[in-house]
Design a protein around this motif. Structure first.
Motif, PDB file in Angstrom:
ATOM      1  N   UNK A 177       0.819  -1.212   0.000  1.00  0.00           N
ATOM      2  CA  UNK A 177       0.000   0.000   0.000  1.00  0.00           C
ATOM      3  C   UNK A 177       0.853   1.263   0.000  1.00  0.00           C
ATOM      4  N   UNK A 178       1.987   1.187   0.693  1.00  0.00           N
ATOM      5  CA  UNK A 178       2.860   2.366   0.825  1.00  0.00           C
ATOM      6  C   UNK A 178       4.303   1.908   0.619  1.00  0.00           C
ATOM      7  N   UNK A 179       4.713   1.787  -0.643  1.00  0.00           N
ATOM      8  CA  UNK A 179       6.007   1.179  -0.952  1.00  0.00           C
ATOM      9  C   UNK A 179       7.187   2.145  -0.794  1.00  0.00           C
ATOM     10  N   UNK A 180       7.325   2.692   0.408  1.00  0.00           N
ATOM     11  CA  UNK A 180       8.438   3.578   0.732  1.00  0.00           C
ATOM     12  C   UNK A 180       8.569   3.614   2.246  1.00  0.00           C
ATOM     13  N   UNK A 181       9.648   4.195   2.728  1.00  0.00           N
ATOM     14  CA  UNK A 181       9.900   4.279   4.163  1.00  0.00           C
ATOM     15  C   UNK A 181       9.763   5.725   4.639  1.00  0.00           C
ATOM     16  N   UNK A 182       9.718   5.882   5.961  1.00  0.00           N
ATOM     17  CA  UNK A 182       9.711   7.229   6.541  1.00  0.00           C
ATOM     18  C   UNK A 182      10.954   7.998   6.127  1.00  0.00           C
ATOM     19  N   UNK A 183      12.097   7.344   6.126  1.00  0.00           N
ATOM     20  CA  UNK A 183      13.335   8.016   5.725  1.00  0.00           C
ATOM     21  C   UNK A 183      13.248   8.541   4.301  1.00  0.00           C
ATOM     22  N   UNK A 184      12.667   7.736   3.404  1.00  0.00           N
ATOM     23  CA  UNK A 184      12.522   8.181   2.011  1.00  0.00           C
ATOM     24  C   UNK A 184      11.544   9.347   1.910  1.00  0.00           C
ATOM     25  N   UNK A 185      10.461   9.311   2.669  1.00  0.00           N
ATOM     26  CA  UNK A 185       9.510  10.421   2.658  1.00  0.00           C
ATOM     27  C   UNK A 185      10.169  11.708   3.155  1.00  0.00           C
ATOM     28  N   UNK A 186      10.955  11.622   4.218  1.00  0.00           N
ATOM     29  CA  UNK A 186      11.550  12.826   4.799  1.00  0.00           C
ATOM     30  C   UNK A 186      12.541  13.509   3.847  1.00  0.00           C
ATOM     31  N   UNK A 187      13.051  12.762   2.867  1.00  0.00           N
ATOM     32  CA  UNK A 187      13.953  13.365   1.883  1.00  0.00           C
ATOM     33  C   UNK A 187      13.220  14.285   0.920  1.00  0.00           C
ATOM     34  N   UNK A 188      11.883  14.081   0.761  1.00  0.00           N
ATOM     35  CA  UNK A 188      11.136  14.851  -0.244  1.00  0.00           C
ATOM     36  C   UNK A 188       9.933  15.575   0.355  1.00  0.00           C
ATOM     37  N   UNK A 189       9.723  15.506   1.670  1.00  0.00           N
ATOM     38  CA  UNK A 189       8.559  16.119   2.288  1.00  0.00           C
ATOM     39  C   UNK A 189       8.543  17.624   1.998  1.00  0.00           C
ATOM     40  N   UNK A 190       7.371  18.180   1.779  1.00  0.00           N
ATOM     41  CA  UNK A 190       7.296  19.594   1.383  1.00  0.00           C
ATOM     42  C   UNK A 190       7.741  20.535   2.491  1.00  0.00           C
ATOM     43  N   UNK A 191       7.532  20.141   3.752  1.00  0.00           N
ATOM     44  CA  UNK A 191       7.890  21.007   4.876  1.00  0.00           C
ATOM     45  C   UNK A 191       8.792  20.241   5.843  1.00  0.00           C
ATOM     46  N   UNK A 192      10.114  20.251   5.603  1.00  0.00           N
ATOM     47  CA  UNK A 192      11.016  19.544   6.520  1.00  0.00           C
ATOM     48  C   UNK A 192      11.049  20.217   7.888  1.00  0.00           C
ATOM     49  N   UNK A 193      11.352  19.424   8.905  1.00  0.00           N
ATOM     50  CA  UNK A 193      11.420  19.956  10.272  1.00  0.00           C
ATOM     51  C   UNK A 193      12.446  19.175  11.071  1.00  0.00           C
ATOM     52  N   UNK A 194      13.240  19.870  11.885  1.00  0.00           N
ATOM     53  CA  UNK A 194      14.152  19.138  12.778  1.00  0.00           C
ATOM     54  C   UNK A 194      13.404  18.287  13.798  1.00  0.00           C
ATOM     55  N   UNK A 195      12.133  18.613  14.041  1.00  0.00           N
ATOM     56  CA  UNK A 195      11.330  17.792  14.958  1.00  0.00           C
ATOM     57  C   UNK A 195      11.171  16.371  14.424  1.00  0.00           C
ATOM     58  N   UNK A 196      11.236  16.212  13.096  1.00  0.00           N
ATOM     59  CA  UNK A 196      11.073  14.895  12.494  1.00  0.00           C
ATOM     60  C   UNK A 196      12.345  14.052  12.616  1.00  0.00           C
ATOM     61  N   UNK A 197      13.440  14.681  13.080  1.00  0.00           N
ATOM     62  CA  UNK A 197      14.685  13.950  13.300  1.00  0.00           C
ATOM     63  C   UNK A 197      14.808  13.471  14.739  1.00  0.00           C
ATOM     64  N   UNK A 198      14.089  14.130  15.658  1.00  0.00           N
ATOM     65  CA  UNK A 198      14.036  13.652  17.032  1.00  0.00           C
ATOM     66  C   UNK A 198      14.916  14.403  18.007  1.00  0.00           C
ATOM     67  N   UNK A 199      16.211  14.374  17.819  1.00  0.00           N
ATOM     68  CA  UNK A 199      17.120  14.947  18.801  1.00  0.00           C
ATOM     69  C   UNK A 199      16.856  16.439  18.980  1.00  0.00           C
TER      70      UNK A 199
END
Length: 312
Positions: A177-199
């Motif tokens: 259904x979703x043939x990609x990973x979170x890491x792959x999505x974060x490379x192309x997400x329209x609004x990147x955020x350091x919150x999505x990295x965690x630290x």
């Protein structure tokens, strides 16, 4: 640490994000052993110009607007409730617009538009306890009943699925259904955020972006299937994601439970409205998703024959 560096434009009535070109990541999606509405050839057979951008992809563009109004509360009790009006396609520019709230207001109207003014979605964004009716709360009161069901003839309001364990690890491909990973999505997400990295974010863990919550909540949907006739091509027509005790984190274990809350119909579709409740440890609900999955009648090959047999 700032959640977003997104440049936000402001007028007397509204705030708006930049024009963005969301990426299409579902070309290879397989649903019920056939390609989906996000596949160019399948979409074109049904009258679309190509594979559509999946609706919740657009939710990311509203996140900086919501944070600018409500701060980090957005990540804990935020909600986007949207009716999808027109599809968008890879390469097209779209813009997120949100009405300015009055002081202390916890819900605002939202809209996404293309350069030519075509409306992609409309709805509400909100934070807090959910006492105000959202766009889809209102829409549920106005539905056209489903008459003469064929694809959904075995579905009844109130049906529930068993609970399923779900988890989104950073590098895990999320399946057919979703043939990609979170890491792959974060490379192309329209609004990147350091919150999505965690630290360094206020919670100390890697937050799952709101558009990827849809992926997490649907991850096991094929394993606990409701008795929908098929194969038929479906599309998201309405969707609401609400955080109750957020955020949700990558690498954490959750459980999902789905319930049919409504059935509706149109000339071209039969619609299944399902509310997914997400639980963390200790049986605690942490989020919900209301989804209208509309099955396209013309994509179900025996539709006319079965309709005649059932309702002649």
């Amino acid at each position: 640490m700032k959640a977003f560096d997104t440049i936000i434009a402001e007028s007397a009535e509204a705030i708006a994000g930049p024009w963005r070109r969301p990426r299409q990541m579902l070309h290879a999606q397989v649903y019920d052993s056939h390609a989906s509405i996000h596949d160019d050839a399948t979409a074109q057979k049904l009258g679309f110009q190509g594979g559509t951008i999946e609706g919740p992809t657009h939710f990311s563009q509203f996140a900086p607007l919501c944070v600018s109004v409500w701060g980090n509360a957005w990540f804990e009790t935020g909600c986007i409730s949207a009716h999808y009006r027109n599809p968008s396609f890879e390469g097209e520019e779209v813009q997120a617009v949100m009405a300015k709230p009055a002081s202390g207001e916890t819900q605002c109207a939202i809209q996404m538009v293309k350069r030519d003014g075509t409306e992609v979605l409309r709805g509400t964004a909100s934070v807090g306890d959910g006492k105000l009716p959202t766009a889809l709360d209102q829409r549920l009161t106005e539905l056209k009943p489903l008459a003469d069901p064929v694809i959904l003839r075995d579905i009844k309001v109130g049906m529930k699925t068993k609970r399923q364990a779900v988890r989104m690890d950073v590098d895990r491909n999320m399946g057919d259904l979703y043939p990609f990973s979170l890491a792959e999505k974060l490379k192309v997400i329209t609004e990147p955020s350091p919150f999505y990295a965690g630290a360094g974010n206020p919670w100390g863990h890697q937050i799952i972006p709101i558009e990827m919550l849809s992926v997490l909540f649907q991850y096991k949907a094929r394993e606990d299937r409701l008795p929908v006739r098929g194969p038929a091509v479906g599309l998201f027509a309405d969707q609401e994601i609400r955080l109750l005790r957020g955020p949700l984190f990558a690498g954490e274990d959750y459980q999902t439970e789905r319930e049919v809350v409504a059935l509706s119909g149109s000339r071209r579709t039969e619609s299944l409205w399902v509310r997914t409740t997400v639980f963390a440890s200790g049986n605690l609900p942490v989020a919900t998703m209301l989804l209208n999955l509309a099955s396209i009648k013309d994509s179900y090959s025996p539709y006319q024959k079965e309709h005649s047999e059932l309702y002649a």
